[in-house]
Structure formats: C-alpha cells, structure tokens
Design a protein around this motif. Structure first.
Motif, PDB file in Angstrom:
ATOM      1  N   ALA A 125       0.831  -1.202   0.000  1.00 51.83           N
ATOM      2  CA  ALA A 125       0.000   0.000   0.000  1.00 51.83           C
ATOM      3  C   ALA A 125       0.866   1.253   0.000  1.00 51.83           C
ATOM      4  CB  ALA A 125      -0.931  -0.013   1.214  1.00 51.83           C
ATOM      5  N   GLN A 126       1.936   1.239   0.780  1.00 55.17           N
ATOM      6  CA  GLN A 126       2.820   2.409   0.818  1.00 55.17           C
ATOM      7  C   GLN A 126       3.584   2.577  -0.493  1.00 55.17           C
ATOM      8  OE1 GLN A 126       4.985   1.403   4.449  1.00 55.17           O
ATOM      9  NE2 GLN A 126       3.834   2.963   5.583  1.00 55.17           N
ATOM     10  N   TRP A 127       3.919   1.485  -1.139  1.00 59.66           N
ATOM     11  CA  TRP A 127       4.610   1.559  -2.436  1.00 59.66           C
ATOM     12  C   TRP A 127       3.690   2.168  -3.504  1.00 59.66           C
ATOM     13  CZ3 TRP A 127       3.819  -1.037  -7.180  1.00 59.66           C
ATOM     14  CH2 TRP A 127       4.860  -0.917  -8.103  1.00 59.66           C
ATOM     15  N   LEU A 128       2.407   1.842  -3.432  1.00 59.68           N
ATOM     16  CA  LEU A 128       1.463   2.333  -4.430  1.00 59.68           C
ATOM     17  C   LEU A 128       1.057   3.787  -4.193  1.00 59.68           C
ATOM     18  CD1 LEU A 128      -0.900  -0.779  -4.755  1.00 59.68           C
ATOM     19  CD2 LEU A 128       0.610   0.120  -6.537  1.00 59.68           C
ATOM     20  N   TRP A 129       0.852   4.154  -2.933  1.00 56.98           N
ATOM     21  CA  TRP A 129       0.257   5.461  -2.655  1.00 56.98           C
ATOM     22  C   TRP A 129       1.097   6.368  -1.751  1.00 56.98           C
ATOM     23  CZ3 TRP A 129      -3.214   1.100  -2.072  1.00 56.98           C
ATOM     24  CH2 TRP A 129      -4.073   0.930  -3.172  1.00 56.98           C
ATOM     25  N   GLY A 130       2.243   5.899  -1.313  1.00 53.84           N
ATOM     26  CA  GLY A 130       3.049   6.710  -0.411  1.00 53.84           C
ATOM     27  C   GLY A 130       2.881   6.256   1.027  1.00 53.84           C
ATOM     28  N   ASP A 131       3.810   6.672   1.874  1.00 55.94           N
ATOM     29  CA  ASP A 131       3.838   6.170   3.247  1.00 55.94           C
ATOM     30  C   ASP A 131       2.549   6.471   4.003  1.00 55.94           C
ATOM     31  OD1 ASP A 131       6.322   5.216   2.724  1.00 55.94           O
ATOM     32  OD2 ASP A 131       7.408   6.773   3.818  1.00 55.94           O
ATOM     33  N   LEU A 132       2.192   7.735   4.112  1.00 54.84           N
ATOM     34  CA  LEU A 132       1.004   8.099   4.878  1.00 54.84           C
ATOM     35  C   LEU A 132      -0.270   7.785   4.112  1.00 54.84           C
ATOM     36  CD1 LEU A 132      -0.320   9.335   7.324  1.00 54.84           C
ATOM     37  CD2 LEU A 132      -0.029  11.615   6.283  1.00 54.84           C
ATOM     38  N   ALA A 133      -0.303   8.169   2.830  1.00 57.31           N
ATOM     39  CA  ALA A 133      -1.508   7.928   2.032  1.00 57.31           C
ATOM     40  C   ALA A 133      -1.794   6.434   1.916  1.00 57.31           C
ATOM     41  CB  ALA A 133      -1.362   8.546   0.648  1.00 57.31           C
ATOM     42  N   GLY A 134      -0.741   5.613   1.807  1.00 56.88           N
ATOM     43  CA  GLY A 134      -0.940   4.170   1.725  1.00 56.88           C
ATOM     44  C   GLY A 134      -1.613   3.623   2.969  1.00 56.88           C
ATOM     45  N   LEU A 135      -1.179   4.085   4.130  1.00 56.05           N
ATOM     46  CA  LEU A 135      -1.804   3.648   5.383  1.00 56.05           C
ATOM     47  C   LEU A 135      -3.257   4.097   5.462  1.00 56.05           C
ATOM     48  CD1 LEU A 135       1.088   4.283   7.934  1.00 56.05           C
ATOM     49  CD2 LEU A 135       0.346   2.086   6.962  1.00 56.05           C
ATOM     50  N   LEU A 136      -3.537   5.314   4.983  1.00 54.10           N
ATOM     51  CA  LEU A 136      -4.903   5.825   5.015  1.00 54.10           C
ATOM     52  C   LEU A 136      -5.801   5.029   4.058  1.00 54.10           C
ATOM     53  CD1 LEU A 136      -4.253   9.678   5.130  1.00 54.10           C
ATOM     54  CD2 LEU A 136      -4.996   8.188   7.004  1.00 54.10           C
ATOM     55  N   VAL A 137      -5.274   4.733   2.875  1.00 56.21           N
ATOM     56  CA  VAL A 137      -6.051   3.934   1.923  1.00 56.21           C
ATOM     57  C   VAL A 137      -6.333   2.545   2.495  1.00 56.21           C
ATOM     58  CG1 VAL A 137      -5.973   2.782  -0.331  1.00 56.21           C
ATOM     59  CG2 VAL A 137      -5.268   5.176  -0.113  1.00 56.21           C
ATOM     60  N   LEU A 138      -5.322   1.942   3.100  1.00 50.37           N
ATOM     61  CA  LEU A 138      -5.492   0.619   3.692  1.00 50.37           C
ATOM     62  C   LEU A 138      -6.521   0.646   4.818  1.00 50.37           C
ATOM     63  CD1 LEU A 138      -4.335  -2.222   3.340  1.00 50.37           C
ATOM     64  CD2 LEU A 138      -2.582  -1.645   5.030  1.00 50.37           C
ATOM     65  N   ALA A 139      -6.417   1.649   5.685  1.00 50.44           N
ATOM     66  CA  ALA A 139      -7.372   1.773   6.791  1.00 50.44           C
ATOM     67  C   ALA A 139      -8.779   2.027   6.262  1.00 50.44           C
ATOM     68  CB  ALA A 139      -6.938   2.896   7.732  1.00 50.44           C
ATOM     69  N   GLY A 140      -8.873   2.859   5.202  1.00 49.64           N
ATOM     70  CA  GLY A 140     -10.182   3.118   4.623  1.00 49.64           C
ATOM     71  C   GLY A 140     -10.803   1.880   4.010  1.00 49.64           C
ATOM     72  N   GLY A 141      -9.978   1.086   3.323  1.00 54.98           N
ATOM     73  CA  GLY A 141     -10.484  -0.150   2.741  1.00 54.98           C
ATOM     74  C   GLY A 141     -10.979  -1.120   3.799  1.00 54.98           C
ATOM     75  N   ILE A 142     -10.236  -1.230   4.894  1.00 51.86           N
ATOM     76  CA  ILE A 142     -10.664  -2.107   5.987  1.00 51.86           C
ATOM     77  C   ILE A 142     -11.970  -1.606   6.589  1.00 51.86           C
ATOM     78  CG2 ILE A 142     -10.066  -2.932   8.299  1.00 51.86           C
ATOM     79  CD1 ILE A 142      -7.119  -2.827   7.409  1.00 51.86           C
TER      80      ILE A 142
END
Length: 410
Positions: free
Chosen positions: A289-306
């Motif tokens: 997720a961090q590779w695709l969207w960046g460190d912070l944004a990747g975590l936010l996208v992952l949390a949002g998906g969950i």
C-alpha cells in the motif's frame, strides 16, 4: 423431546430443478462471454511465441498459461523429491507451492481420455466451476432467497478474474470445496463439514479463516443449547468439524515435509516467490500500500479499505447473510491482509468473498426488513455485471495475456 425436534431447521428441499436450471443457464452465458474474450486475446492479441504445441488449439494453450504451466508440470511429472535450491543455497520456485487437488484430477482425466493437459486442465476447471456455481447458489438461496442468490452468482460469474473458472487454475475447485464446507456448517452437518474442510487442505490454503467460521458456528450452537438441547454425539460431531478445519491447515505442509524430508518445504517454497525473503504477518500488505500510494496515504487507503469492508459486512444490508457468511468475509479478509503478499493475484483471491456480491447487489438485507421492487434488483445486478465484464476485458488484456520474456502474473 424427540430426536427430530432437536435438529436444526432446514428447508424441505436442498435445490429444485428450475432454480438449478436458472443457475446453469446464467453461468453458461457468463462463461460464454469470458470464452469470447479469451478467444479474441488468444487469436489476435497474444504473442505467438507462447504457443508451442501445434496439435492443441490456441484457446487451450492460452488457457494453460501462467500457473497452468505449473499445474501441467505437476500433472505430468508429479512433485519433486527434494526442495530445489540455487548455488547460493536459496530455495528456488518449485511445484510444492501449488496444491495437488486440481492437477491430480486433471491427471485422472488425462488417463481416462488420452487428452493432453492443455485440454484436460481447462475442461476440469470448467466442469468444477459449474458445480461450484450451483453450490454457491444453494448456499446463498438458503440465506437470502433465490433472487438474491442468482444476483450473487451473476456478479461472481462476471467478476474481472472469473475467466479463471474455465482455465487451468484452482479457482473452481477452491470455490467448490469452500462453498460446500460453508453450506454444511450453516446447516450444522458437522461430520460432513469436517470432511469437506479437510479437502480444502488439498485445494487452497483457507483453513485458518474457515476454522474461525467453524468455531463461531459451534459456539453459537452451544449458546442455543437450552432451546435445542445438545446430545453427546453432537458434541463429538462439532469437535470433528473443528478438527477437520485444523488438520486442513497442516495437511499440505505435512505432506511436503514427509515427501522431501524438510520440515519447512512448503513455507520456504512460498518465500521463494519473494526472493527468499521471509513473509512477516501484515507487513507485505502495508508495504504494498505504501509503495502504491506513499507512506502516509498508503496507510490511510489501507485503513479506509478495511473500514469499508467492516461496514459492508456488519451493516444491516448484510444481515441476511447470517453469522457464518459474515464471519467468513471478515476472517478471510483478515487472513489475506495478514498472510498475502498482495499484487495482481489479489483479483483472484477476492472471488472467495462471494457473499459480498449479494450485498453489492442490494440483496443482503434480512427477510422482511427492506422491501424493494424485484426489477430494481435485476437492474442493479445487470448494470454491475456489465461493468464487471468490461473490467474483465482489461484483466485479460493486461494480466492474463503474456508478453515475453516477463510480465505481471494474473
């Protein structure tokens, strides 16, 4: 209280011919659409260098690409007696990463018919896909009724990676044994559920989330013991279901160990697909997720998906699925998050979350809680299915079509 009175309530009939006929017709239409897409890709858009058997049609050769080549190797040569390692001592990619149920069935068909694997593999997958569609439909019909079940099957059959139900992949057999195990757990057929759960250990590594479902269903049955008393034989049967799920998770690694003499034969082989790097729980998903969207944004996208997943499963729009299917959706998603190194294969793995297609179609409400016109269900389902078929074209073009010398795997 009589013995009959202590049994779980159940419909008078498992399935009826009209409903099964509708499922088979719907599945045939969807597989025909996928077949047209695959044929077009095979004949007009595939690099001809991947075809090396002039005696087999291009469609069948195309349907045996990618993982199909590993399954062909297993069906024709079997599994190696050793875990192969390179000059640096690192375990190489090898057949022990692939579960045996599908290639062994294909080998049996090859022996009976004389067909090459390029024909037997897709044929076996296609037939098992039909069986899986019927079992999925029966399970969903028990929970949300026939209309909701057909809507769920329609979206499952139109899903972008659904062509793997008719190529030399394990999606068909994995869906069949999983849906059968879930249906048996829902119906409290404990002994049969344990036996079928054990079969999943030879088809796909889903024993851990399936075991969670079995545990939740068993505990729910135990909590209802005052309304429906439990007899000693049912305690034993419930234990058998739990044991079957537990053994399923150990079965294939144990076979690999016994065959090769190496205790980590399976796990070290799986790590070979990460260049020998150990797979730590949750870390690959976070890193991707961090590779695709960046460190912070990747975590936010992952949390949002969950968050979206939890909301979809626990909201009233999914209440009709019942405890077992809701537990499966959450448990399997957590398992993927923890154990998977997610990449393009995620498309295929997500198909086992098939109960969510019912929710997506708007048919997951508990009976009597959300009335809607029947036409609205079919319009919504048809629109979603059309979008998924279009997405399926993209999936076939960018993932299943192979561009030598290397490409992203489907």
């Amino acid at each position: 209280m009589t013995r009959a009175a202590t049994r779980a309530p159940r419909p008078a009939r498992l399935l009826d011919l009209r409903f099964v006929g509708a499922v088979l017709l719907l599945w045939t239409l969807l597989r025909a659409l996928s077949g047209v897409i695959l044929l077009r890709l095979a004949h007009d858009h595939q690099d001809p260098s991947v075809y090396d058997d002039p005696g087999v049609g291009l469609y069948f050769q195309f349907a045996t690409l990618w993982d199909g080549q590993w399954y062909e190797r297993i069906a024709t040569e079997g599994y190696p007696d050793d875990v192969p390692v390179g000059t640096d001592g690192v375990v190489q990619q090898n057949p022990w990463a692939f579960y045996p149920a599908f290639p062994l069935l294909a080998r049996g068909v090859m022996a009976l018919t004389g067909w090459p694997f390029a024909v037997a593999g897709p044929v076996v997958a296609t037939v098992l896909g039909y069986a899986a569609a019927v079992v999925v439909a029966g399970l969903l019909r028990d929970k949300v009724g026939p209309a909701g079940a057909l809507a769920g099957v329609a979206l499952l059959g139109a899903y972008p990676s659904s062509p793997t139900f008719q190529v030399a992949y394990t999606e068909s057999i994995a869906l069949l044994v999983l849906a059968a195990a879930l249906w048996l757990l829902v119906r409290e057929r404990w002994w049969a559920a344990g036996a079928v759960a054990l079969l999943t250990g030879l088809a796909r590594p889903v024993a851990l989330p399936l075991g969670l479902v079995a545990l939740v269903v068993v505990v729910a049955r135990w909590r209802r013991r005052r309304e429906r008393p439990l007899r000693p034989r049912e305690y034993l049967a419930m234990a058998a279901a739990l044991v079957g799920c537990g053994l399923a998770g150990l079965l294939w690694p144990a076979i690999a160990w016994l065959r090769t003499g190496r205790a980590d034969a399976y796990t070290s082989t799986m790590s070979a697909w990460r260049g020998g790097e150990q797979v730590l729980p949750f870390l690959p998903s976070i890193e991707r997720a961090q590779w695709l969207w960046g460190d912070l944004a990747g975590l936010l996208v992952l949390a949002g998906g969950i968050g979206v997943l939890v909301l979809a499963v626990l909201g009233p729009w999914a209440a009709g699925l019942g405890l077992a299917l809701r537990t499966w959706c959450l448990g399997y998603a957590l398992y993927l998050f923890a154990a998977l190194d997610p990449w393009t294969s995620l498309y295929r793995y997500l198909m086992l979350l098939f109960p969510l297609f019912v929710v997506l179609a708007g048919a997951g409400w508990a009976p009597g809680t959300h009335e809607q016109p029947r036409w609205l269900l079919w319009v919504r389902t048809g629109a979603l299915a059309a979008l998924m078929v279009a997405w399926q074209v993209w999936w076939g073009w960018y993932l299943f079509r192979f561009e030598p010398p290397s490409d992203y795997p489907p």
